[in-house]
Design a protein around this motif. Structure first.
Motif, PDB file in Angstrom:
ATOM      1  N   THR A  42       0.833  -1.198   0.000  1.00 38.48           N
ATOM      2  CA  THR A  42       0.000   0.000   0.000  1.00 38.48           C
ATOM      3  C   THR A  42       0.869   1.250   0.000  1.00 38.48           C
ATOM      4  O   THR A  42       0.612   2.215  -0.742  1.00 38.48           O
ATOM      5  CB  THR A  42      -0.923   0.020   1.234  1.00 38.48           C
ATOM      6  OG1 THR A  42      -1.755  -1.143   1.226  1.00 38.48           O
ATOM      7  CG2 THR A  42      -1.803   1.268   1.227  1.00 38.48           C
ATOM      8  N   ARG A  43       1.902   1.208   0.818  1.00 35.48           N
ATOM      9  CA  ARG A  43       2.827   2.350   0.911  1.00 35.48           C
ATOM     10  C   ARG A  43       3.457   2.667  -0.436  1.00 35.48           C
ATOM     11  O   ARG A  43       3.423   3.812  -0.907  1.00 35.48           O
ATOM     12  CB  ARG A  43       3.909   2.039   1.951  1.00 35.48           C
ATOM     13  CG  ARG A  43       5.039   3.055   2.018  1.00 35.48           C
ATOM     14  CD  ARG A  43       6.076   2.661   3.074  1.00 35.48           C
ATOM     15  NE  ARG A  43       7.211   3.551   3.057  1.00 35.48           N
ATOM     16  CZ  ARG A  43       8.226   3.481   3.909  1.00 35.48           C
ATOM     17  NH1 ARG A  43       8.233   2.559   4.858  1.00 35.48           N
ATOM     18  NH2 ARG A  43       9.239   4.344   3.822  1.00 35.48           N
ATOM     19  N   GLN A  44       4.013   1.663  -1.091  1.00 39.37           N
ATOM     20  CA  GLN A  44       4.692   1.903  -2.364  1.00 39.37           C
ATOM     21  C   GLN A  44       3.704   2.133  -3.502  1.00 39.37           C
ATOM     22  O   GLN A  44       3.995   2.881  -4.439  1.00 39.37           O
ATOM     23  CB  GLN A  44       5.623   0.732  -2.694  1.00 39.37           C
ATOM     24  CG  GLN A  44       6.548   0.271  -1.584  1.00 39.37           C
ATOM     25  CD  GLN A  44       7.289   1.390  -0.869  1.00 39.37           C
ATOM     26  OE1 GLN A  44       7.490   2.477  -1.424  1.00 39.37           O
ATOM     27  NE2 GLN A  44       7.698   1.134   0.369  1.00 39.37           N
ATOM     28  N   GLY A  45       2.533   1.486  -3.428  1.00 36.41           N
ATOM     29  CA  GLY A  45       1.527   1.698  -4.458  1.00 36.41           C
ATOM     30  C   GLY A  45       1.029   3.134  -4.461  1.00 36.41           C
ATOM     31  O   GLY A  45       0.916   3.766  -5.528  1.00 36.41           O
ATOM     32  N   LEU A  46       0.727   3.681  -3.274  1.00 43.21           N
ATOM     33  CA  LEU A  46       0.300   5.076  -3.180  1.00 43.21           C
ATOM     34  C   LEU A  46       1.429   6.015  -3.603  1.00 43.21           C
ATOM     35  O   LEU A  46       1.182   7.036  -4.261  1.00 43.21           O
ATOM     36  CB  LEU A  46      -0.125   5.387  -1.744  1.00 43.21           C
ATOM     37  CG  LEU A  46      -1.452   4.779  -1.277  1.00 43.21           C
ATOM     38  CD1 LEU A  46      -1.666   5.072   0.210  1.00 43.21           C
ATOM     39  CD2 LEU A  46      -2.611   5.324  -2.099  1.00 43.21           C
ATOM     40  N   ARG A 218      -5.852   4.358  12.879  1.00 42.13           N
ATOM     41  CA  ARG A 218      -4.506   4.740  13.335  1.00 42.13           C
ATOM     42  C   ARG A 218      -3.430   4.096  12.456  1.00 42.13           C
ATOM     43  O   ARG A 218      -2.491   4.756  12.003  1.00 42.13           O
ATOM     44  CB  ARG A 218      -4.359   4.335  14.793  1.00 42.13           C
ATOM     45  CG  ARG A 218      -2.996   4.476  15.430  1.00 42.13           C
ATOM     46  CD  ARG A 218      -3.078   3.926  16.840  1.00 42.13           C
ATOM     47  NE  ARG A 218      -1.783   3.648  17.419  1.00 42.13           N
ATOM     48  CZ  ARG A 218      -1.141   4.462  18.256  1.00 42.13           C
ATOM     49  NH1 ARG A 218      -1.673   5.624  18.563  1.00 42.13           N
ATOM     50  NH2 ARG A 218       0.020   4.104  18.785  1.00 42.13           N
ATOM     51  N   SER A 219      -3.585   2.787  12.177  1.00 44.57           N
ATOM     52  CA  SER A 219      -2.614   2.078  11.343  1.00 44.57           C
ATOM     53  C   SER A 219      -2.686   2.538   9.891  1.00 44.57           C
ATOM     54  O   SER A 219      -1.657   2.663   9.213  1.00 44.57           O
ATOM     55  CB  SER A 219      -2.863   0.569  11.410  1.00 44.57           C
ATOM     56  OG  SER A 219      -2.566   0.066  12.699  1.00 44.57           O
ATOM     57  N   ILE A 220      -3.889   2.790   9.401  1.00 49.10           N
ATOM     58  CA  ILE A 220      -4.062   3.249   8.016  1.00 49.10           C
ATOM     59  C   ILE A 220      -3.421   4.622   7.824  1.00 49.10           C
ATOM     60  O   ILE A 220      -2.734   4.865   6.818  1.00 49.10           O
ATOM     61  CB  ILE A 220      -5.558   3.297   7.641  1.00 49.10           C
ATOM     62  CG1 ILE A 220      -6.133   1.876   7.604  1.00 49.10           C
ATOM     63  CG2 ILE A 220      -5.764   3.978   6.288  1.00 49.10           C
ATOM     64  CD1 ILE A 220      -7.631   1.819   7.431  1.00 49.10           C
ATOM     65  N   LEU A 221      -3.627   5.522   8.781  1.00 49.20           N
ATOM     66  CA  LEU A 221      -3.024   6.854   8.695  1.00 49.20           C
ATOM     67  C   LEU A 221      -1.499   6.777   8.770  1.00 49.20           C
ATOM     68  O   LEU A 221      -0.794   7.536   8.098  1.00 49.20           O
ATOM     69  CB  LEU A 221      -3.569   7.744   9.813  1.00 49.20           C
ATOM     70  CG  LEU A 221      -5.035   8.170   9.684  1.00 49.20           C
ATOM     71  CD1 LEU A 221      -5.466   8.969  10.907  1.00 49.20           C
ATOM     72  CD2 LEU A 221      -5.256   8.982   8.407  1.00 49.20           C
ATOM     73  N   ALA A 222      -0.991   5.842   9.585  1.00 45.25           N
ATOM     74  CA  ALA A 222       0.456   5.653   9.673  1.00 45.25           C
ATOM     75  C   ALA A 222       1.019   5.192   8.331  1.00 45.25           C
ATOM     76  O   ALA A 222       2.074   5.651   7.891  1.00 45.25           O
ATOM     77  CB  ALA A 222       0.785   4.629  10.764  1.00 45.25           C
TER      78      ALA A 222
END
Length: 306
Positions: A42-46, A218-222
């Protein structure tokens, strides 16, 4: 002949030192409810989507060719899939403080690797700077060094060791080929895209029946923070700086990351900052200064860091 300071370079070094210092906390929060490979994909895709929008806006999106694609594939695997992915897995079991001290080994690995392949000259000053900085990191966690032998951390430390080695090799490789392409944003788009696809496939294989409803806001925002700041902004600054300084000089900023990580622990988690931390901070700053200090004696010496 003295030259004006490169404020853009200094700003990029500041971003690398500060932002990546916050990612230890960000990853720790993200893994509270999210699975590691879903976090990283998710991090790299965004990050890839953000860079894509920038490239489209600037009309710079283009096919880089198979040769350059191969150059981007290797750091994507080493620095993002393995280093970032395995660090995220490790923080499921290893405390962020211990993760920070072990990650601080990378400047030493880069220094030794760079001198072995002739990427930079053997320098007593560089070695002393790296070691002084590392001693500062050790000083912060001297009371908890026994945690490294804790059997509960065994798997996490194994993954973290692979991450440190992968990051160090990826840094040396990137420094070797950084002169072959000037469009950092375009290269990062391909790196993020490659990593996101591979990590998403791993996520589906390892956690095929994930319940997305268990993911906390919280985890999604992180994860969103890790994407925008930890990936897009920090990686751009990192690659910009790596074109202008040695691999050791850029990785030694990992020591500053440790200071930031401990400070955030004090600020957000009510962890105490002792006199040991003040001494350690002084050692780390001294180590960074020794490694990066360079008298300006003309173009010949300046080209040594390029």
């Amino acid at each position: 002949m003295n030259e004006k300071p490169d404020f853009k370079l200094l700003f990029c070094l500041f971003i690398v030192a500060v932002v990546w210092g916050t990612t230890y906390l960000g990853i720790r929060v993200a893994v509270e409810t999210m699975q590691p490979w879903y976090i990283t994909s998710t991090r790299q895709g965004l990050a890839a989507l953000i860079v894509l929008v920038i490239l489209l806006y600037k009309k710079q999106l283009a096919w880089i060719g198979w040769e350059n694609l191969k150059l981007q594939f290797i750091p994507a695997i080493l620095m993002i899939v393995l280093a970032n992915g395995f660090t995220t897995i490790a923080e499921q079991s290893v405390p962020s403080g211990l993760t920070s001290i072990l990650s601080a080994l990378s400047p030493l690995v880069v220094f030794l690797g760079g001198t072995m392949i002739g990427q930079q000259k053997i320098s007593l000053k560089g070695f002393i700077g790296v070691m002084v900085g590392f001693l500062g990191v050790v000083f912060i966690f001297r009371d908890g060094l026994g945690d490294i032998l804790d059997p509960n951390y065994k798997t996490g430390i194994f993954f973290l060791s692979i991450a440190i080695l992968s990051w160090s090799v990826g840094t040396i490789y990137t420094k070797m080929h950084t002169h072959k392409s000037n469009n950092i944003a375009l290269n990062l788009f391909y790196q993020f895209s490659i990593a996101a696809i591979i990590q998403f496939v791993l996520a589906l294989i390892i956690n095929p029946d994930v319940d997305f409803n268990t993911w906390s806001l919280r985890s999604i925002l992180a994860t969103l923070y890790l994407s925008v700041f930890g990936s897009v902004i920090a990686f751009f600054a990192y690659h910009y700086a790596l074109k202008r300084v040695t691999a050791t000089q850029i990785t030694v900023l990992n020591y500053i990351n440790t200071i930031i990580a401990v400070f955030l622990g004090w600020l957000l988690l009510d962890e105490k900052i002792t006199f040991d931390f003040v001494i350690a901070t002084a050692l780390i700053i001294l180590g960074v200064f020794i490694t990066n200090y360079k008298r300006t004696r003309g173009k010949a010496e300046q080209s040594e860091a390029k």
